[in-house]
Design a protein around this motif. Structure first.
Motif: not given
Length: 309
Positions: A44-58, A37-42
């Protein structure tokens, strides 16, 4: 509104993980790894993202992973239940979330009051959405102002997310929220898709509420799908599965006018692309690139970063 009079071309584009994996329907995109997911965001040329259910909580772990893909955490959704639960406990939950967001270098918390919400239940129609009494409104407004004070203490901005199926959905409900909350503590996460769905013209709404816009979600609407459903008898998730939402440039919303309004009024915050689609039917990377190219084509005086999908 987040602004800078010396630079009106500093809008930052991010994209939400919901384009790959849906928080309300976790089965959609469940096979996508966080790294993909993060690799494809990058890509596609995006700079940021929001928190999602696969993200670590630390926070430290999250920041390290995002840094690997040159992404920044911009914000996170947070459900509150001020109308149903003890205010003290709900405010404690808000403080825990903003403490995490501060540590993760985020800027905004997108709060939505979810007491009685039907948006995440595929068997409940939008016609059964909660309607607040005057006393409920008084409780909610007071609680949000207190939550905003807590957020300010952490230098996190509270942006209220109006949402289909919740108690703040309609034009009248959003107006009441903005009229009675303190703009020093509470402002708006404006979502173009949810505005259109609720019968509100996104262009005029944004133009008339610029001073309260803290964060922006760009999602488009497929008019041909929208027309098939009854906004009272059908469930929100049923329409999601049918493809009612798509990325900017693929539906009927006039994003060119919205971008023009935001830039002319010196908005320099985040615009987050969302499209709650089934990734098996709508390839997330293709749509992410398509949206990024479209946004690049309508923004004023911005160097092109057009990508191939």
């Amino acid at each position: 509104m987040n602004g800078n009079s010396e630079n009106n071309h500093n809008i930052r584009f991010g994209i939400a993980p919901i384009n790959w994996n849906n928080d309300d329907l976790p089965a959609l995109g469940s096979g996508y790894s966080l790294e993909r997911i993060l690799s494809e965001m990058n890509q596609a040329g995006y700079e940021g993202t929001e928190f999602g259910n696969k993200f670590p909580n630390e926070a430290s772990v999250l920041c390290k992973i995002l840094d690997t893909f040159n992404l920044k955490l911009t914000s996170s959704w947070h459900s509150t239940y001020f109308v149903l639960n003890e205010q003290e406990n709900e405010l404690k939950n808000v403080e825990e979330k903003v403490s995490f967001l501060k540590e993760a270098n985020a800027e905004v918390i997108n709060i939505a009051e979810c007491s009685g919400s039907v948006h995440s239940d595929i068997n409940k129609s939008l016609g059964s959405k909660p309607i607040l009494s005057d006393s409920d409104w008084e409780l909610l407004i007071g609680s949000l102002n207190k939550a905003g004070e807590i957020c300010n203490n952490y230098s996190i901005r509270l942006a209220y997310h109006h949402h289909m199926g919740t108690c703040v959905q309609t034009a009248e409900e959003i107006k009441r929220l903005l009229e009675f909350t303190d703009p020093n503590y509470v402002n708006l996460c404006v979502d173009t898709g949810h505005l259109y769905y609720a019968g509100i013209d996104p262009v005029s709404f944004i133009e008339n509420n610029l001073d309260r816009i803290e964060h922006v979600h760009f999602k488009d609407v497929r008019k041909e799908v929208f027309r098939k459903y009854n906004s009272l008898s059908d469930s929100f998730l049923k329409t999601i599965l049918s493809g009612i939402f798509t990325v900017p440039g693929d539906g009927c919303i006039d994003f060119s006018s919205i971008i023009k309004i935001l830039q002319q009024n010196h908005y320099n915050g985040w615009i987050i692309v969302e499209a709650e689609q089934d990734p098996d039917k709508a390839d997330p990377l293709h749509y992410a690139i398509s949206a990024r190219n479209y946004l690049d084509s309508i923004i004023i005086d911005r160097k092109s970063t057009r990508l191939n999908s």
